[in-house]
Design an enzyme around this catalytic site. Structure first.
Site, PDB file in Angstrom:
ATOM      1  CE  LYS A   8       3.659  -0.654  -5.965  1.00 54.56           C
ATOM      2  NZ  LYS A   8       4.870  -0.800  -5.150  1.00 54.56           N
ATOM      3  NE  ARG A  83       0.654  -3.275  -1.971  1.00 57.00           N
ATOM      4  CZ  ARG A  83       0.783  -1.965  -2.228  1.00 57.00           C
ATOM      5  NH1 ARG A  83      -0.208  -1.288  -2.762  1.00 57.00           N
ATOM      6  NH2 ARG A  83       1.899  -1.341  -1.962  1.00 57.00           N
ATOM      7  NE  ARG A 122       7.933   6.694  -0.717  1.00 59.93           N
ATOM      8  CZ  ARG A 122       7.304   5.589  -1.104  1.00 59.93           C
ATOM      9  NH1 ARG A 122       6.981   5.423  -2.363  1.00 59.93           N
ATOM     10  NH2 ARG A 122       7.017   4.629  -0.254  1.00 59.93           N
ATOM     11  NE  ARG A 128       4.129   6.464   1.453  1.00 61.68           N
ATOM     12  CZ  ARG A 128       3.864   5.517   0.572  1.00 61.68           C
ATOM     13  NH1 ARG A 128       3.790   5.824  -0.705  1.00 61.68           N
ATOM     14  NH2 ARG A 128       3.681   4.276   0.953  1.00 61.68           N
ATOM     15  NE  ARG A 139       5.492   0.540   2.809  1.00 61.69           N
ATOM     16  CZ  ARG A 139       6.255   1.573   2.433  1.00 61.69           C
ATOM     17  NH1 ARG A 139       7.030   2.194   3.311  1.00 61.69           N
ATOM     18  NH2 ARG A 139       6.249   1.975   1.202  1.00 61.69           N
TER      19      ARG A 139
END
Ligand code: AMP
Length: 186
Positions: A8, A83, A122, A128, A139
């Site tokens: 996204k 969301r 990632r 992160r 998540r």
């Protein structure tokens, strides 16, 4: 829309540039507040680190303020919002107030195995805090429970655009452009 790891954020920037509108990413705004240590950041961090959603009230207020900024006046692309069903209703209210209408809700579909691989990758490149294995799993669950049902809401409204999110970044970008360029702007 799309599950964590669908691409996204990456695609949002390309689409926003293409249409000459700002990409408004709730995740990026939260992360900026976390790194600046603002009260909003302190509150958001507790939820983000656990892989949970920041409460609707906090998120909705933040988006309302952001889309009232002058650069969003000609239009905007939202990345990671809405969301929840509550956020869908709030967004409708905000848009009415600005005089805009939603042109499209894009959902990126990616197979679950690929998602985990992308997020682990990632974790190494971006570092992160919420890209650890447990939090990644949580998540994905939260997305399935709270956000996946929104796909049907936008399908019923006739503005859902489903795009295959597998493959190279530029292939996915081309698919999104091809799907969006035929949609008249409101
Ligand atoms: P993202 O960068 O879109 O993956 O978002 C990172 C985290 O920010 C999410 O896991 C949530 O904790 C929080 N967040 C981002 N957008 C929202 C939203 N629309 N509603 C609630 N929490 C959000």
């Amino acid at each position: 829309m799309g599950p964590p790891g669908a691409g996204k954020g990456t695609q949002a920037r390309f689409v926003a540039d293409h249409f000459g509108v700002p990409a408004i990413s709730t995740g990026d705004i939260f992360r900026a507040n976390v790194s600046q240590g603002t009260p909003l950041g302190v509150e958001a961090k507790r939820y983000m680190d656990a892989g949970e959603y920041v409460p609707d009230e906090v998120t909705n207020r933040m988006v309302r303020d952001r889309i009232d900024e002058p650069d969003a006046e000609p239009g905007f692309l939202l990345d990671g919002y809405p969301r929840t069903l509550d956020q869908v209703g709030e967004l409708d209210g905000m848009i009415k107030h600005t005089g805009h209408a939603l042109d499209a809700a894009v959902v990126l579909t990616v197979d679950p195995e690929e998602l985990v691989q992308r997020l682990l990758q990632r974790a190494q490149t971006d570092g992160r805090a919420d890209d650890t294995e447990d939090v990644i799993r949580r998540r994905q669950e939260v997305y399935t429970e709270q956000t996946a049902p929104l796909i049907e809401v936008y399908r019923e409204r006739g503005i859902l655009v489903e795009v295959d999110g597998m493959g190279e970044v530029d292939e996915v970008t081309t698919r999104i452009f091809d799907a969006l360029d035929v949609i008249p702007e409101s």
